[in-house]
Each structure stands twice: as C-alpha cells, then as structure tokens.
Design a protein around this motif. Structure first.
Motif, short mmCIF file in Angstrom:
data_model
loop_
_atom_site.label_atom_id
_atom_site.label_comp_id
_atom_site.label_asym_id
_atom_site.label_seq_id
_atom_site.Cartn_x
_atom_site.Cartn_y
_atom_site.Cartn_z
N ALA A 1 0.83 -1.20 0.00
CA ALA A 1 0.00 0.00 0.00
C ALA A 1 0.87 1.26 0.00
CB ALA A 1 -0.93 0.00 1.21
N GLU B 1 1.47 4.53 -2.80
CA GLU B 1 1.23 5.90 -2.33
C GLU B 1 -0.14 6.06 -1.68
OE1 GLU B 1 2.63 9.09 -4.87
OE2 GLU B 1 3.49 7.60 -6.25
N ARG B 2 -0.54 5.04 -0.91
CA ARG B 2 -1.76 5.12 -0.12
C ARG B 2 -1.42 5.01 1.36
NH1 ARG B 2 -3.93 0.81 -0.86
NH2 ARG B 2 -3.22 -0.10 -2.81
N ASP B 3 -2.24 5.62 2.19
CA ASP B 3 -2.00 5.56 3.64
C ASP B 3 -2.91 4.56 4.33
OD1 ASP B 3 -4.40 6.87 3.41
OD2 ASP B 3 -3.82 8.63 4.61
#
Length: 327
Positions: free
Chosen positions: A275, A279-281
C-alpha cells in the motif's frame, strides 16, 4: 523523501532486470518489510543479478555464499581464530559472509542440514553466538536465498519448519519474447563501450540510495492504517488453510497442513508495504491479494492426492481467494 528514493531504487533495478518487474517489486517489499526471501527459478533467470542490482544501488555491503555439500556452519557464520604475536596470544572472532547488509545465499538447497540450520538461525535471531560471545547483525540486514526447482541430485530440501521463516517465497518464470530481445541489447551495451571509445552511460557510477531511506520508509509503513475488516480478512485467509473442510471439499482434499501465524504476520507487513509503495495511507483488499501467493505458497503442505493431480500451492491459493469472502 523516502518514498521518492525507494521509487528511484526500484526504477534503477528495473533498468538492470528486464522482464522481471514483479521480482524487483518483491525484493523491495522484502527489504522494507525487514524480512528474508526465498527465490526459486531455473538457471539464468536473473536471480543473482536482481540481488546484486539491489546492493549496487543501495548504500549497503553485499556478500555471496555459494552453498555446496561440503560447506560447514562456520563457513557461513564465522569462527574463532587463534592469533599469536610478540605481545601475547588471543582468540579473535573472524566474521563469516553472513555479516553483511545484503546476503545472497545461492542454491541453499545444496547445503547440508546443519549449514541450513546455522544460516536460518542467524536470519531469525539476527545474531550469531560463538564461544559464548554474541555478535549482532547490521541494522540493515536481508538474506535472499535461491534454489533450483528442477535439480534433485545432491540437494537437501529445506524442511517446512525452516521454509516458514522466509517472509516470502518468490517464483521466477521465463521473460516474454519481447523482453528477451531487450535483455540481449542490455547485456551487449554493458559489455561493449560506445563508438567513441568511452564507457557507456550505464557504466558510470551512480549515487547510491542511503540506508536511512529504508529506515524512514519502515517508519512510514508502520503508520499505514489497516482497518479491522482487513485484519479479519487476513486472519480468515490463513485460518482457511487450517480448516479447509469448512470452505470446500476440494480444498479439504488438497491441504494436509495449513499456514502458521507467521503467515498472518507476513501478510500484515507485506500488504502495508504494498500500500505504501502505491502511495496510499491505508490497506485495501487488493494489497492483500497482490502478495498473498508469495506469503503463503511455501507455508502450505499439500496432500499426496493434490501432488499426484499436479495441483500447485498457487492453485490452492487461487481457490482460497474465491472461497474466503472479501471484507
């Protein structure tokens, strides 16, 4: 900053390893998840080149261990050596090749059981004890062990309990024909200078990615949010390997022994890392499904019936994904 540096590392590796983008991504995931990798593939599929490309572009020490049947545990971990001088004599610990940041264990299934055990103990404990003294591994430490799936003569297959200690089991297949041409061009460009007699651009030294970028990335990955339904999805996938009869008669026939809790921990670490690289949190089900085969294929013990039918661990995992409900 660390994300851009890790992406740059990945890009540089892909320039040297053509046709194996998934392998490069798994190597990066293993590095960031602070785990060790088992890579299986036929000779000539860039297993050694991949780990060398990682070490070349990262500010890290690299060592290679070529496993052979006559290797001793001390050849891997190191040993006490007696030194004598005018001022006196003493025993000093001489570090083995396991003491490096990036370690390539080539053809680990050619080493006898005692050498495999010494290697895996150092991987798991991140330390070696010799003559009552404990010697710790570097803060940045990763082992990539390779094995050839077709050769059986003179090999010592790793027991299931030792396979379980690897974060991921990566398989490498042949590249497509288009990439085969690019591989020939790449190697030819590396071997031959440019027309003006100067080294090619690829041979110029490049600035290495600092180790701190890896440590910063690990902190960011630890902060990636994973919801309770995603955690339960990971747990359901792993538990389905232990109670396959609850899901289908087919799975029940195929699986003898399911995955250990190490599988859940591996899925947790690797899905967070996947993830972060996207580039996702937060972690979504696709992150779990993207790496589930690499985290589970070496942790399943298939029945004789499954093996006789040609059923592979990947086929079993595909079936698990269809039977375990998405969150």
């Amino acid at each position: 900053m660390s994300l851009s540096q890790i992406q740059a590392l990945k890009t540089r590796m892909q320039q040297s390893i053509i046709g194996q983008e998934d392998v490069v991504e798994r190597l990066i995931i293993g590095l960031l998840a602070n785990g060790n990798l088992l890579v299986e593939g036929l000779p000539g599929l860039a297993k050694t080149r991949a780990i060398k490309a990682l070490a070349k572009n990262l500010e890290a020490d690299f060592s290679r261990i070529q496993f052979t049947p006559d290797l001793l545990p001390s050849d891997v971990t190191g040993t006490e050596v007696y030194y004598q001088a005018d001022t006196g004599s003493e025993f000093r610990f001489e570090q083995g090749p396991i003491f490096a940041n990036i370690v390539l264990g080539d053809e680990i299934n050619r080493a006898p059981a005692k050498v495999q055990a010494a290697m895996l103990e150092a991987m798991e404990e991140r330390q070696v004890t010799v003559a009552g003294t404990t010697h710790h591994m570097p803060a940045l430490f990763m082992v990539m062990a390779t094995q050839n799936p077709v050769e059986q003569e003179g090999t010592y297959p790793l027991p299931e309990a030792q396979l379980d200690r690897f974060l991921m089991h990566i398989t490498i297949d042949y590249p497509p024909v288009e990439d085969e041409v690019l591989i020939m061009n790449l190697v030819r460009g590396e071997e031959n200078p440019s027309d003006d007699g100067k080294p090619s651009a690829a041979s110029h030294s490049i600035e290495q990615i600092p180790q701190q970028a890896v440590f910063d990335a690990r902190k960011a990955i630890a902060a990636i949010h994973m919801s309770e339904p995603i955690k339960r999805y990971i747990a359901d996938l792993v538990c389905a390997t232990r109670r396959p009869g609850d899901y289908s008669e087919e799975l029940n026939r195929w699986i003898d022994v399911g995955a250990s809790p190490r599988a859940s921990l591996a899925l947790d670490k690797c899905s967070r890392t996947h993830a972060w690289l996207k580039e996702r949190d937060f972690v979504d089900p696709e992150d779990v499904r993207a790496i589930v085969h690499d985290c589970l294929r070496h942790r399943l013990m298939l029945s004789y019936e499954a093996r006789s039918e040609g059923v592979t661990p990947d086929v079993v995992i595909d079936a698990l994904l269809t039977h375990v409900a998405l969150p």
